[in-house]
Enzyme design. Structure first.
Site, PDB file in Angstrom:
ATOM      1  CG  HIS A  69      -0.349   0.047   2.529  1.00  0.00           C
ATOM      2  ND1 HIS A  69       0.449  -0.960   3.039  1.00  0.00           N
ATOM      3  CD2 HIS A  69      -0.393   1.005   3.513  1.00  0.00           C
ATOM      4  CE1 HIS A  69       0.848  -0.637   4.256  1.00  0.00           C
ATOM      5  NE2 HIS A  69       0.362   0.550   4.562  1.00  0.00           N
ATOM      6  CG  HIS A  71      -0.183   4.420   4.836  1.00  0.00           C
ATOM      7  ND1 HIS A  71      -1.012   3.594   5.565  1.00  0.00           N
ATOM      8  CD2 HIS A  71      -0.904   5.574   4.635  1.00  0.00           C
ATOM      9  CE1 HIS A  71      -2.173   4.202   5.790  1.00  0.00           C
ATOM     10  NE2 HIS A  71      -2.125   5.394   5.232  1.00  0.00           N
ATOM     11  CG  ASP A  73       4.672   2.991   7.431  1.00  0.00           C
ATOM     12  OD1 ASP A  73       3.805   3.361   6.626  1.00  0.00           O
ATOM     13  OD2 ASP A  73       4.425   2.163   8.335  1.00  0.00           O
ATOM     14  CG  HIS A  74       4.297  -0.074   4.293  1.00  0.00           C
ATOM     15  ND1 HIS A  74       4.311  -1.422   4.556  1.00  0.00           N
ATOM     16  CD2 HIS A  74       3.753   0.509   5.395  1.00  0.00           C
ATOM     17  CE1 HIS A  74       3.799  -1.646   5.756  1.00  0.00           C
ATOM     18  NE2 HIS A  74       3.450  -0.488   6.284  1.00  0.00           N
ATOM     19  CG  HIS A 193      -4.353  -0.338   6.149  1.00  0.00           C
ATOM     20  ND1 HIS A 193      -4.251  -0.254   7.523  1.00  0.00           N
ATOM     21  CD2 HIS A 193      -3.372   0.474   5.653  1.00  0.00           C
ATOM     22  CE1 HIS A 193      -3.243   0.554   7.826  1.00  0.00           C
ATOM     23  NE2 HIS A 193      -2.712   1.015   6.711  1.00  0.00           N
ATOM     24  CG  ASP A 263       0.359  -1.521   7.579  1.00  0.00           C
ATOM     25  OD1 ASP A 263       1.234  -2.401   7.578  1.00  0.00           O
ATOM     26  OD2 ASP A 263       0.591  -0.321   7.785  1.00  0.00           O
ATOM     27  CG  HIS A 336       3.448  -3.001  10.602  1.00  0.00           C
ATOM     28  ND1 HIS A 336       2.470  -2.272  11.243  1.00  0.00           N
ATOM     29  CD2 HIS A 336       3.889  -2.223   9.591  1.00  0.00           C
ATOM     30  CE1 HIS A 336       2.314  -1.114  10.643  1.00  0.00           C
ATOM     31  NE2 HIS A 336       3.182  -1.055   9.630  1.00  0.00           N
TER      32      HIS A 336
END
Length: 387
Positions: A69, A71, A73-74, A193, A263, A336
């Site tokens: 996805h 976001h 942090d990914h 998510h 997530d 995670h």
């Protein structure tokens, strides 16, 4: 790699196991799967290439990158990693006249898979940083039902180093066989998510069954058939001997299966294609740990922590354990973690104590083997001995 040789070794190397923010013991999200010599990367958080340099992985072996996805942090490590993989230079197309550079642009492209926005994100990062790569790349997007079926829906032109990618539609709610060869296939499914998110399922092709040579050698010698028949029998084939006798090789065994989730507070939509994996990698961002975690709020309960985690699109260890039980996973790897949970290596007694408590929460809903991931941890997935 041919099906006859098989994948051989499969390893998971956890490059980053933190959620949202990194800590001194956990980097942003990234997981490498080593399939014999090749490496597939799942998510690419900030500083992933630093983690690669600390690991046993060779960066040049990365063939595919899968994004769960969008976001930060990914994905915030994706463009920097790509420029390192392909000797990226801050320049303009007209400045690139090195023959070697242009020749390398014709090699196999780096393949990237992800949801809508992955292509535009990579394109923008490379365009506005004036990065010219010495290797082509291609982005294939997994399109949800409410996404545009064609086009990018963004205005930037295709990057100089970019090859046109596929827009892969959902079929019966999932993305089947987004890649496959004689040895391995990968498909994906949506998971719930706070934004569109996917989980990936890697499935090894069936592998040769165990064979007792004593079963076949007498007939092969008796009929003076070539001993090369043995290798065909080992692959599960049937062979006809010179006297008409037909020998049948052992039935193939199921290959290994790995489920890697992004997530999620509820991965139910992927349940069907994720059934019976050897390993499930599932997030466990938040946990209620009274008496173990000093940051536990005095008025919190297991129920309130779960409700808060789900409201933010995340899971608790109990939710992860319940899903592992639901799909019949043979091993559950929790991943995670909130930045307040330190890594659990031998030098960090507090981290080990917290991870044991988190694993015990998952154990309430799942009877199988549970592992709490830590940065640079390697997990080998051995071939199945039974169905």
């Amino acid at each position: 790699m041919s099906r006859k040789s098989g994948i051989g070794s499969i390893e998971l190397i956890f490059l980053g196991t933190a959620s949202a923010q990194p800590s001194s013991t956990r980097n942003h999200s990234s997981l490498a799967v080593r399939l014999a010599g090749d490496v597939w990367l799942f998510d690419c958080g900030e500083a992933t290439q630093h983690q690669l340099q600390k690991s046993t992985l060779r960066m040049g072996k990365i063939k595919k990158i899968f994004i769960t996805h969008m976001h930060g942090d990914h994905i915030f490590g994706l463009a920097p990693l790509m420029t390192s993989l392909a000797n990226g230079a801050g320049n303009t197309v007209d400045d690139v006249d090195d023959h070697r550079l242009r020749t390398q642009l014709d090699t196999d492209p780096l393949e990237i898979y992800g949801p809508l926005g992955t292509r535009a994100y990579v394109r923008a990062c490379l365009t506005f940083s004036h990065s010219i790569l010495t290797r082509k790349y291609v982005v294939h997007e997994l399109r949800f039902h409410d996404d545009p079926s064609d086009g990018d829906n963004f205005l930037l032109p295709i990057h100089t180093s970019e090859m046109p990618g596929r827009n892969i539609p959902q079929v019966d709610g999932v993305w089947r066989n987004i890649f496959g060869d004689d040895t391995v296939a990968i498909c994906a499914g949506p998971i719930l998510h706070s934004i569109p998110c996917v989980g990936y399922v890697i499935t090894e092709a069936p592998i040769p069954g165990k064979m007792d040579p004593k079963t076949y050698i007498p007939d092969i010698k008796r009929t003076r058939a070539p001993m090369s028949f043995m290798s065909r029998l080992q692959q599960g084939e049937s062979v006809e001997l010179p006297d008409g006798t037909v020998l049948h090789g052992p039935s193939r065994r199921p290959g290994r299966k790995i489920v890697i989730l992004g997530d999620t507070y509820d991965p139910s939509p992927i349940s069907e294609i994720a059934a019976s994996p050897d390993v499930l990698v599932h997030e466990a961002t938040n946990a209620h740990l009274p008496g173990v975690d000093s940051s536990t709020k005095p008025d919190d309960t297991f129920e309130s922590v779960e409700a808060r985690a789900k409201s933010r699109g995340h899971s608790t260890p109990q939710l992860a354990g319940a899903f592992a039980t639901r799909i019949g996973a043979r091993k559950l790897i929790l991943n995670h973690f909130s930045a307040r949970y330190p890594g659990n290596d031998e030098r960090n007694a507090d981290g080990s104590r917290i991870m044991k408590a988190i694993a015990s929460l998952a154990k309430k809903r799942y009877d199988g083997e549970i592992v709490c991931a830590r940065d640079l941890m390697t997990v080998e997935i051995k071939p199945r001995t039974t169905d």
